[in-house]
Design a protein around this motif. Structure first.
Motif, PDB file in Angstrom:
ATOM      1  N   ALA A  40       0.821  -1.214   0.000  1.00  7.65           N
ATOM      2  CA  ALA A  40       0.000   0.000   0.000  1.00  7.65           C
ATOM      3  C   ALA A  40       0.853   1.262   0.000  1.00  7.65           C
ATOM      4  O   ALA A  40       0.399   2.313  -0.452  1.00  7.65           O
ATOM      5  CB  ALA A  40      -0.930   0.000   1.205  1.00  7.65           C
ATOM      6  N   SER A  41       2.084   1.170   0.471  1.00  6.16           N
ATOM      7  CA  SER A  41       2.936   2.359   0.533  1.00  6.16           C
ATOM      8  C   SER A  41       3.682   2.632  -0.770  1.00  6.16           C
ATOM      9  O   SER A  41       4.420   3.606  -0.854  1.00  6.16           O
ATOM     10  CB  SER A  41       3.928   2.235   1.683  1.00  6.16           C
ATOM     11  OG  SER A  41       4.845   1.202   1.419  1.00  6.16           O
ATOM     12  N   THR A  42       3.498   1.781  -1.769  1.00  3.88           N
ATOM     13  CA  THR A  42       4.154   2.002  -3.059  1.00  3.88           C
ATOM     14  C   THR A  42       3.122   2.410  -4.096  1.00  3.88           C
ATOM     15  O   THR A  42       1.915   2.328  -3.863  1.00  3.88           O
ATOM     16  CB  THR A  42       4.865   0.722  -3.548  1.00  3.88           C
ATOM     17  OG1 THR A  42       3.895  -0.296  -3.772  1.00  3.88           O
ATOM     18  CG2 THR A  42       5.884   0.248  -2.539  1.00  3.88           C
ATOM     19  N   ARG A  43       3.607   2.822  -5.244  1.00  2.28           N
ATOM     20  CA  ARG A  43       2.702   3.085  -6.359  1.00  2.28           C
ATOM     21  C   ARG A  43       2.234   1.748  -6.905  1.00  2.28           C
ATOM     22  O   ARG A  43       3.023   0.818  -7.048  1.00  2.28           O
ATOM     23  CB  ARG A  43       3.416   3.847  -7.462  1.00  2.28           C
ATOM     24  CG  ARG A  43       3.708   5.272  -7.096  1.00  2.28           C
ATOM     25  CD  ARG A  43       4.351   5.934  -8.253  1.00  2.28           C
ATOM     26  NE  ARG A  43       5.407   5.052  -8.761  1.00  2.28           N
ATOM     27  CZ  ARG A  43       6.476   5.445  -9.396  1.00  2.28           C
ATOM     28  NH1 ARG A  43       6.654   6.703  -9.626  1.00  2.28           N
ATOM     29  NH2 ARG A  43       7.384   4.602  -9.805  1.00  2.28           N
ATOM     30  N   GLY A 111      13.379  -4.184 -11.385  1.00  2.00           N
ATOM     31  CA  GLY A 111      14.838  -4.283 -11.301  1.00  2.00           C
ATOM     32  C   GLY A 111      15.523  -4.276 -12.650  1.00  2.00           C
ATOM     33  O   GLY A 111      16.729  -4.033 -12.735  1.00  2.00           O
ATOM     34  N   GLN A 112      14.790  -4.574 -13.720  1.00  2.00           N
ATOM     35  CA  GLN A 112      15.378  -4.594 -15.061  1.00  2.00           C
ATOM     36  C   GLN A 112      15.525  -3.209 -15.671  1.00  2.00           C
ATOM     37  O   GLN A 112      16.166  -3.057 -16.698  1.00  2.00           O
ATOM     38  CB  GLN A 112      14.530  -5.480 -15.983  1.00  2.00           C
ATOM     39  CG  GLN A 112      14.488  -6.927 -15.548  1.00  2.00           C
ATOM     40  CD  GLN A 112      15.875  -7.543 -15.469  1.00  2.00           C
ATOM     41  OE1 GLN A 112      16.655  -7.450 -16.393  1.00  2.00           O
ATOM     42  NE2 GLN A 112      16.181  -8.159 -14.336  1.00  2.00           N
ATOM     43  N   VAL A 113      14.912  -2.210 -15.049  1.00  2.00           N
ATOM     44  CA  VAL A 113      15.025  -0.838 -15.553  1.00  2.00           C
ATOM     45  C   VAL A 113      16.460  -0.369 -15.340  1.00  2.00           C
ATOM     46  O   VAL A 113      17.031  -0.543 -14.257  1.00  2.00           O
ATOM     47  CB  VAL A 113      14.022   0.091 -14.824  1.00  2.00           C
ATOM     48  CG1 VAL A 113      14.200   1.527 -15.259  1.00  2.00           C
ATOM     49  CG2 VAL A 113      12.607  -0.394 -15.045  1.00  2.00           C
ATOM     50  N   SER A 114      17.055   0.218 -16.362  1.00  2.00           N
ATOM     51  CA  SER A 114      18.477   0.585 -16.284  1.00  2.00           C
ATOM     52  C   SER A 114      18.731   1.767 -15.347  1.00  2.00           C
ATOM     53  O   SER A 114      19.757   1.836 -14.700  1.00  2.00           O
ATOM     54  CB  SER A 114      19.015   0.890 -17.676  1.00  2.00           C
ATOM     55  OG  SER A 114      18.307   1.981 -18.235  1.00  2.00           O
ATOM     56  N   PHE A 115      17.806   2.713 -15.283  1.00  2.00           N
ATOM     57  CA  PHE A 115      17.999   3.865 -14.408  1.00  2.00           C
ATOM     58  C   PHE A 115      16.754   4.033 -13.548  1.00  2.00           C
ATOM     59  O   PHE A 115      15.652   4.154 -14.066  1.00  2.00           O
ATOM     60  CB  PHE A 115      18.246   5.145 -15.220  1.00  2.00           C
ATOM     61  CG  PHE A 115      18.348   6.366 -14.372  1.00  2.00           C
ATOM     62  CD1 PHE A 115      19.484   6.607 -13.623  1.00  2.00           C
ATOM     63  CD2 PHE A 115      17.292   7.258 -14.292  1.00  2.00           C
ATOM     64  CE1 PHE A 115      19.572   7.734 -12.821  1.00  2.00           C
ATOM     65  CE2 PHE A 115      17.375   8.384 -13.487  1.00  2.00           C
ATOM     66  CZ  PHE A 115      18.522   8.621 -12.757  1.00  2.00           C
ATOM     67  N   ALA A 118      15.273   8.310  -7.491  1.00  2.00           N
ATOM     68  CA  ALA A 118      15.274   8.079  -6.042  1.00  2.00           C
ATOM     69  C   ALA A 118      13.926   7.535  -5.577  1.00  2.00           C
ATOM     70  O   ALA A 118      13.859   6.626  -4.751  1.00  2.00           O
ATOM     71  CB  ALA A 118      15.613   9.364  -5.305  1.00  2.00           C
ATOM     72  N   ALA A 119      12.833   8.067  -6.127  1.00  2.00           N
ATOM     73  CA  ALA A 119      11.500   7.591  -5.747  1.00  2.00           C
ATOM     74  C   ALA A 119      11.277   6.167  -6.251  1.00  2.00           C
ATOM     75  O   ALA A 119      10.703   5.328  -5.538  1.00  2.00           O
ATOM     76  CB  ALA A 119      10.425   8.517  -6.305  1.00  2.00           C
ATOM     77  N   ASP A 120      11.746   5.873  -7.472  1.00  2.00           N
ATOM     78  CA  ASP A 120      11.598   4.518  -8.006  1.00  2.00           C
ATOM     79  C   ASP A 120      12.451   3.524  -7.234  1.00  2.00           C
ATOM     80  O   ASP A 120      12.045   2.377  -7.032  1.00  2.00           O
ATOM     81  CB  ASP A 120      11.985   4.483  -9.487  1.00  2.00           C
ATOM     82  CG  ASP A 120      10.975   5.186 -10.366  1.00  2.00           C
ATOM     83  OD1 ASP A 120       9.820   5.359  -9.913  1.00  2.00           O
ATOM     84  OD2 ASP A 120      11.337   5.563 -11.500  1.00  2.00           O
ATOM     85  N   LEU A 121      13.634   3.950  -6.803  1.00  2.00           N
ATOM     86  CA  LEU A 121      14.487   3.071  -6.006  1.00  2.00           C
ATOM     87  C   LEU A 121      13.836   2.750  -4.665  1.00  2.00           C
ATOM     88  O   LEU A 121      13.888   1.612  -4.196  1.00  2.00           O
ATOM     89  CB  LEU A 121      15.854   3.717  -5.807  1.00  2.00           C
ATOM     90  CG  LEU A 121      16.912   2.852  -5.114  1.00  2.00           C
ATOM     91  CD1 LEU A 121      17.169   1.586  -5.916  1.00  2.00           C
ATOM     92  CD2 LEU A 121      18.198   3.639  -4.926  1.00  2.00           C
ATOM     93  N   LYS A 122      13.194   3.739  -4.068  1.00  2.00           N
ATOM     94  CA  LYS A 122      12.478   3.515  -2.803  1.00  2.00           C
ATOM     95  C   LYS A 122      11.336   2.522  -3.025  1.00  2.00           C
ATOM     96  O   LYS A 122      11.145   1.590  -2.236  1.00  2.00           O
ATOM     97  CB  LYS A 122      11.932   4.823  -2.254  1.00  2.00           C
ATOM     98  CG  LYS A 122      11.172   4.658  -0.960  1.00  2.00           C
ATOM     99  CD  LYS A 122      10.605   5.955  -0.460  1.00  2.00           C
ATOM    100  CE  LYS A 122       9.782   5.699   0.788  1.00  2.00           C
ATOM    101  NZ  LYS A 122       9.058   6.883   1.211  1.00  2.00           N
ATOM    102  N   THR A 123      10.582   2.698  -4.105  1.00  2.00           N
ATOM    103  CA  THR A 123       9.491   1.770  -4.433  1.00  2.00           C
ATOM    104  C   THR A 123      10.035   0.372  -4.667  1.00  2.00           C
ATOM    105  O   THR A 123       9.460  -0.610  -4.200  1.00  2.00           O
ATOM    106  CB  THR A 123       8.730   2.266  -5.682  1.00  2.00           C
ATOM    107  OG1 THR A 123       8.182   3.542  -5.399  1.00  2.00           O
ATOM    108  CG2 THR A 123       7.631   1.308  -6.069  1.00  2.00           C
TER     109      THR A 123
END
Length: 155
Positions: A40-43, A111-115, A118-123
């Motif tokens: 619930a805390s992620t997108r 995890g396959q996304v190359s970049f 900061a928000a995506d890393l937290k998710t």
């Protein structure tokens, strides 16, 4: 000579905290609640698999709470309850296993996304934690189901 079988089909009251299958109620609450909170805390992207994960975590949390209160109050003393206990926990295992695999796949794709920003890393990190907790919840429900099936077979 004392009887080897008790009159109770399933434990009631505080005895559920000492019986082997029912001792899993509290860890199921905590771990299932963590899965619910972490997802619930992620997108929720994509909607469909993570919506299933949310449904499973909320469904199992609510029904485990209901099941716990039924056991505490002692309303579980008819002969049908041991089979209902086994049935519910096997359904929860199937639900959680499917949700765990879906969540792991979505997290793998993240995890396959190359970049990652900061928000995506937290998710991504929250999803990794949710995957681990989801598989732990699956294991707890599986152990509860197996021990409930053993108790059902003995009754």
């Amino acid at each position: 000579m004392a009887s080897t079988t008790s009159g109770d089909v399933l434990p009631t009251g505080c005895r559920i905290f000492t019986s082997v299958p029912d001792i899993f109620f509290l860890p199921e609450f905590v771990i299932g609640g963590l899965v619910w909170i972490l997802v619930a805390s992620t997108r929720v992207v994509p909607d469909n698999p993570l919506g299933w994960v949310m449904f499973v975590s909320v469904f199992c949390f609510v029904f485990t709470t209901l099941w716990f209160f039924i056991f505490i109050c002692g309303a579980n003393q008819s002969s049908v309850w041991p089979s209902l206990d086994v049935g519910y926990h096997f359904v929860a295992v199937v639900f959680y296993l499917s949700a765990s695999v879906d969540l792991a796949y979505i997290t793998f794709l993240w995890g396959q996304v190359s970049f990652l920003s900061a928000a995506d890393l937290k998710t991504f990190r929250l999803d990794i934690a949710a995957v681990v907790m989801s598989f732990v919840a699956t294991l707890l429900y599986f152990l509860h189901a197996i021990f409930s099936a053993i108790r059902w077979k003995r009754s």
